[in-house]
Design a protein around this motif. Structure first.
Motif, PDB file in Angstrom:
ATOM      1  N   VAL A  12       0.844  -1.185   0.000  1.00  0.00           N
ATOM      2  CA  VAL A  12       0.000   0.000   0.000  1.00  0.00           C
ATOM      3  C   VAL A  12       0.884   1.242   0.000  1.00  0.00           C
ATOM      4  O   VAL A  12       1.792   1.366   0.808  1.00  0.00           O
ATOM      5  N   ARG A  33      -1.707  -0.816  -4.009  1.00  0.00           N
ATOM      6  CA  ARG A  33      -2.849   0.095  -3.876  1.00  0.00           C
ATOM      7  C   ARG A  33      -2.307   1.469  -3.523  1.00  0.00           C
ATOM      8  O   ARG A  33      -1.459   1.611  -2.634  1.00  0.00           O
ATOM      9  N   ALA A  75      -7.121  -0.791   4.475  1.00  0.00           N
ATOM     10  CA  ALA A  75      -6.058  -1.080   3.510  1.00  0.00           C
ATOM     11  C   ALA A  75      -4.746  -1.363   4.224  1.00  0.00           C
ATOM     12  O   ALA A  75      -4.006  -2.295   3.874  1.00  0.00           O
TER      13      ALA A  75
END
Length: 240
Positions: A16, A47, A76
């Protein structure tokens, strides 16, 4: 929140990226995208959480409700195997927007992996001068340490007085691109090593029991703390 891509591994690690500014395609965001692209090249799923996704209410510990963006950010990070954070330098430190996003990690205090525990975190800073870039990345690394993360050995500092990005996000200095890619390499490699270790622990009861005994946690005053730390060594008495 944007799903940037995924590698070819069937169970790829999840990386992430957090950062940038309120301005779309900021320099910090472009730097983060280069690092994330390298993570994809190394087989990771990535992401990106940047720009409007980081415009969050000022973190308040006692607030009863969280915004949808805040919930998405926390979820996340909870599921991530590794992280990369990029911040512009504001007055010699990380930006208020990035710091506020990191303050929301308090929501992970009782998570199965509290805060950033067990994960490598690549730190990137962008500033109009070397002094501000260096102090900002140092401040970011300090915050990552406080959140129990493992800052990668290499952090990337970018001086916009000597470095620029084009409209497509390409950087004009190949040495800067190389540093960003190396940060990504270290985050992905650490995530893969941690996954391999966990796999070994699941197969070997002795390793699994050792891992459990050394990572047992208790909650005190609503915060997760280690409750089994090694006892300090007693130094030998000096000869009389």
């Amino acid at each position: 929140m944007q799903e940037e891509g995924e590698g070819i591994m069937p169970e790829a690690v999840q990386i992430v990226g957090i950062g940038g500014s309120t301005r779309a395609d900021s320099t910090a965001e472009k730097a983060l995208r280069i690092a994330l692209a390298e993570a994809v090249r190394r087989g990771a799923r990535v992401r990106l959480i940047s720009g409007p996704d980081l415009v969050l209410p000022l973190y308040e510990y006692a607030a009863a409700e969280r915004s949808e963006r805040a919930k998405a950010l926390v979820d996340a990070v909870s599921s991530a195997d590794g992280l990369m954070i990029a911040t512009p330098a504001y007055h010699g430190s990380l930006s208020g927007m990035v710091k506020n996003a990191l303050d929301y990690m308090e929501e992970l205090r009782t998570d199965r992996r509290p805060y950033f525990s067990g994960r490598a975190v690549g730190c990137i800073s962008v500033a109009g001068g070397w002094q501000a870039a260096a102090s900002a990345v140092a401040a970011l690394r300090t915050t990552v340490h406080a959140l129990r993360g493992w800052p990668t050995p290499l952090g990337a500092t970018i001086n916009t007085e000597t470095t620029s990005f084009d409209a497509d996000g390409r950087v004009n200095d190949p040495r800067v691109a190389e540093r960003l890619e190396l940060v990504a390499e270290q985050v992905v490699e650490f995530a893969l090593m941690r996954r391999a270790l966990r796999s070994q622990q699941m197969k070997a009861p002795a390793l699994r029991d050792l891992s459990t005994s050394t990572t047992t946690r208790a909650t005190r005053s609503g915060r997760a703390v280690d409750n089994k730390l090694p006892k300090p060594l007693t130094p030998p008495r000096a000869a009389l």
